[in-house]
Motif scaffolding. Structure first.
Motif, PDB file in Angstrom:
ATOM      1  N   ILE A  26      25.656 -24.492 -10.640  1.00 24.70           N
ATOM      2  CA  ILE A  26      26.395 -23.776 -11.672  1.00 24.70           C
ATOM      3  C   ILE A  26      25.918 -22.334 -11.671  1.00 24.70           C
ATOM      4  O   ILE A  26      24.736 -22.054 -11.879  1.00 24.70           O
ATOM      5  N   GLU A  27      26.809 -21.406 -11.408  1.00 21.64           N
ATOM      6  CA  GLU A  27      26.458 -19.991 -11.438  1.00 21.64           C
ATOM      7  C   GLU A  27      26.614 -19.454 -12.860  1.00 21.64           C
ATOM      8  O   GLU A  27      27.549 -19.819 -13.565  1.00 21.64           O
ATOM      9  N   ILE A  28      25.692 -18.613 -13.278  1.00 23.70           N
ATOM     10  CA  ILE A  28      25.791 -18.005 -14.599  1.00 23.70           C
ATOM     11  C   ILE A  28      25.763 -16.484 -14.475  1.00 23.70           C
ATOM     12  O   ILE A  28      25.277 -15.936 -13.477  1.00 23.70           O
ATOM     13  N   ASP A  29      26.285 -15.816 -15.485  1.00 20.96           N
ATOM     14  CA  ASP A  29      26.195 -14.363 -15.572  1.00 20.96           C
ATOM     15  C   ASP A  29      24.906 -13.991 -16.297  1.00 20.96           C
ATOM     16  O   ASP A  29      24.376 -14.774 -17.096  1.00 20.96           O
ATOM     17  N   PRO A  30      24.390 -12.795 -16.071  1.00 19.59           N
ATOM     18  CA  PRO A  30      23.203 -12.360 -16.818  1.00 19.59           C
ATOM     19  C   PRO A  30      23.454 -12.427 -18.322  1.00 19.59           C
ATOM     20  O   PRO A  30      24.535 -12.082 -18.807  1.00 19.59           O
ATOM     21  N   SER A  56      26.307 -12.196 -10.323  1.00 18.77           N
ATOM     22  CA  SER A  56      26.927 -11.038 -10.960  1.00 18.77           C
ATOM     23  C   SER A  56      25.857 -10.129 -11.556  1.00 18.77           C
ATOM     24  O   SER A  56      24.660 -10.420 -11.487  1.00 18.77           O
ATOM     25  N   ALA A  57      26.276  -9.009 -12.129  1.00 14.40           N
ATOM     26  CA  ALA A  57      25.336  -8.044 -12.692  1.00 14.40           C
ATOM     27  C   ALA A  57      25.923  -7.419 -13.951  1.00 14.40           C
ATOM     28  O   ALA A  57      27.134  -7.429 -14.167  1.00 14.40           O
ATOM     29  N   LYS A  58      25.049  -6.872 -14.787  1.00 12.26           N
ATOM     30  CA  LYS A  58      25.448  -6.098 -15.966  1.00 12.26           C
ATOM     31  C   LYS A  58      24.981  -4.662 -15.759  1.00 12.26           C
ATOM     32  O   LYS A  58      23.906  -4.421 -15.200  1.00 12.26           O
ATOM     33  N   THR A  59      25.777  -3.708 -16.217  1.00 10.26           N
ATOM     34  CA  THR A  59      25.438  -2.296 -16.060  1.00 10.26           C
ATOM     35  C   THR A  59      24.620  -1.806 -17.250  1.00 10.26           C
ATOM     36  O   THR A  59      25.019  -1.984 -18.400  1.00 10.26           O
ATOM     37  N   VAL A  60      23.485  -1.211 -16.953  1.00  5.59           N
ATOM     38  CA  VAL A  60      22.589  -0.658 -17.970  1.00  5.59           C
ATOM     39  C   VAL A  60      22.223   0.760 -17.539  1.00  5.59           C
ATOM     40  O   VAL A  60      21.626   0.959 -16.479  1.00  5.59           O
ATOM     41  N   ASP A  61      22.590   1.734 -18.348  1.00  2.00           N
ATOM     42  CA  ASP A  61      22.294   3.143 -18.045  1.00  2.00           C
ATOM     43  C   ASP A  61      22.762   3.529 -16.638  1.00  2.00           C
ATOM     44  O   ASP A  61      22.061   4.226 -15.887  1.00  2.00           O
ATOM     45  N   GLY A  62      23.945   3.054 -16.284  1.00  2.00           N
ATOM     46  CA  GLY A  62      24.547   3.426 -15.015  1.00  2.00           C
ATOM     47  C   GLY A  62      24.076   2.636 -13.815  1.00  2.00           C
ATOM     48  O   GLY A  62      24.553   2.849 -12.697  1.00  2.00           O
ATOM     49  N   LEU A  68      18.385 -13.509 -14.926  1.00  5.09           N
ATOM     50  CA  LEU A  68      18.715 -14.481 -15.974  1.00  5.09           C
ATOM     51  C   LEU A  68      19.093 -13.753 -17.256  1.00  5.09           C
ATOM     52  O   LEU A  68      20.095 -14.069 -17.894  1.00  5.09           O
ATOM     53  N   PHE A  69      18.293 -12.760 -17.650  1.00  5.60           N
ATOM     54  CA  PHE A  69      18.583 -11.896 -18.795  1.00  5.60           C
ATOM     55  C   PHE A  69      18.802 -10.474 -18.281  1.00  5.60           C
ATOM     56  O   PHE A  69      17.960  -9.949 -17.545  1.00  5.60           O
ATOM     57  N   ALA A  70      19.894  -9.839 -18.675  1.00  5.18           N
ATOM     58  CA  ALA A  70      20.123  -8.449 -18.270  1.00  5.18           C
ATOM     59  C   ALA A  70      19.149  -7.524 -18.991  1.00  5.18           C
ATOM     60  O   ALA A  70      18.482  -6.693 -18.368  1.00  5.18           O
ATOM     61  N   VAL A  71      19.068  -7.662 -20.321  1.00  6.04           N
ATOM     62  CA  VAL A  71      18.175  -6.831 -21.139  1.00  6.04           C
ATOM     63  C   VAL A  71      17.472  -7.719 -22.153  1.00  6.04           C
ATOM     64  O   VAL A  71      18.128  -8.453 -22.906  1.00  6.04           O
ATOM     65  N   ASN A  72      16.148  -7.662 -22.171  1.00  5.29           N
ATOM     66  CA  ASN A  72      15.364  -8.424 -23.143  1.00  5.29           C
ATOM     67  C   ASN A  72      14.663  -7.486 -24.108  1.00  5.29           C
ATOM     68  O   ASN A  72      13.910  -6.610 -23.705  1.00  5.29           O
ATOM     69  N   GLU A  73      14.928  -7.675 -25.399  1.00  8.54           N
ATOM     70  CA  GLU A  73      14.183  -6.970 -26.441  1.00  8.54           C
ATOM     71  C   GLU A  73      13.497  -7.967 -27.366  1.00  8.54           C
ATOM     72  O   GLU A  73      12.990  -7.600 -28.423  1.00  8.54           O
TER      73      GLU A  73
END
Length: 267
Positions: A26-30, A56-62, A68-73
């Motif tokens: 199973i493929e997942i997106d970030p 796949s990928a998510k765009t962060v600051d260009g 697994l996680f694109a951005v973790n806060e």
């Protein structure tokens, strides 16, 4: 889900999770994005997510980030990740756990995976906060420009980690811990065959850090100031996380496409 409410909650895994169902992965997106980062807590409770595939990928600051996680806060802790593959040849940045870490990663082990992108890392592409008591072992990095076992860019704190990555292609720049460092690296260890921190390899002998042979990385004496009473154990191998020890023979259950729909309970 990837909505703000779901990404702000606290989750704890209640079993191992397999990303394979009926013989297919199973493929997942970030998970998360710059606009809606993960701000909650994922407590792996010592369990393993296996067979992870993120193409796949998510765009962060260009820049695009595949992980697994694109951005973790928030906080990601007590988790073992045995990935299948993350990233792809057309993606700029890829890592197993997090693209951009602005939160806390603690007691996380990455035990497998082929990571492909221009820039690749075992745990996080960019660390702006904290990675501690974590390790990378058995990961194959296929970055063509920059590849590092823990992170490409460290602007925060890396403490008590080790890395035993391999490089399946030869990048322009490679390192065991980080390529670029403006933060702190302490009490961390890696193989002597690879630069420790590419931008300043002298860090390998500072702040309790060291580079060792493969056999020396299997010795408890290497890891001074590490907590072998509560966090780590070592038995004829590199250190492992105590919290994962009791789950080594757990039965895998299928992980759904939505990260938190199965195999986790919400607090």
């Amino acid at each position: 889900g990837n909505d703000e409410e779901s990404l702000s909650k606290n989750y704890i895994l209640v079993n191992d999770i397999s990303m394979q169902s009926d013989g297919s992965y199973i493929e997942i997106d970030p998970i998360g994005s710059k606009e809606t980062p993960f701000t909650g807590t994922l407590d792996g409770n010592g369990y393993t997510v296996s067979g992870l595939i993120v193409k796949s990928a998510k765009t962060v600051d260009g820049e695009d980030y595949s992980a697994l996680f694109a951005v973790n806060e928030g906080t990601i802790k007590n988790l073992i990740v045995s990935a299948d593959s993350v990233g792809g040849s057309s993606i700029a940045n890829a890592a197993v756990v997090v693209g951009m870490n602005n939160g806390t990663i603690s007691q996380v082990g990455v035990t497998k995976g082929t990571i492909t992108a221009t820039n690749t890392a075992g745990i996080a592409v960019v660390n702006n906060s904290t990675i501690s008591n974590s390790y990378v072992s058995g990961v194959s990095l296929a970055g063509t420009d920059k590849s590092a076992g823990i992170t490409i860019t460290n602007n925060g704190l890396i403490s008590k980690v080790y890395s035993k990555q391999t490089f399946s292609v030869t990048p322009t720049s490679k390192a065991a811990i980080a390529i670029d460092n403006t933060g702190m690296v302490e009490h961390s260890h890696a193989l002597i065959t690879v630069p420790f921190v590419a931008s300043d390899n002298s860090i390998k002998t500072q702040n309790g850090n060291s580079v060792k042979t493969a056999s020396a990385l299997n010795k408890k004496a290497t890891y001074t100031n590490w907590d072998f009473d509560n966090i780590w154990y070592i038995e004829n191998s590199t250190p492992q996380l105590q919290i994962a020890k009791e789950h080594e023979v757990s039965t895998l259950s299928t992980f759904s496409v939505e990260l938190f729909d199965a195999g986790a309970s919400c607090e």
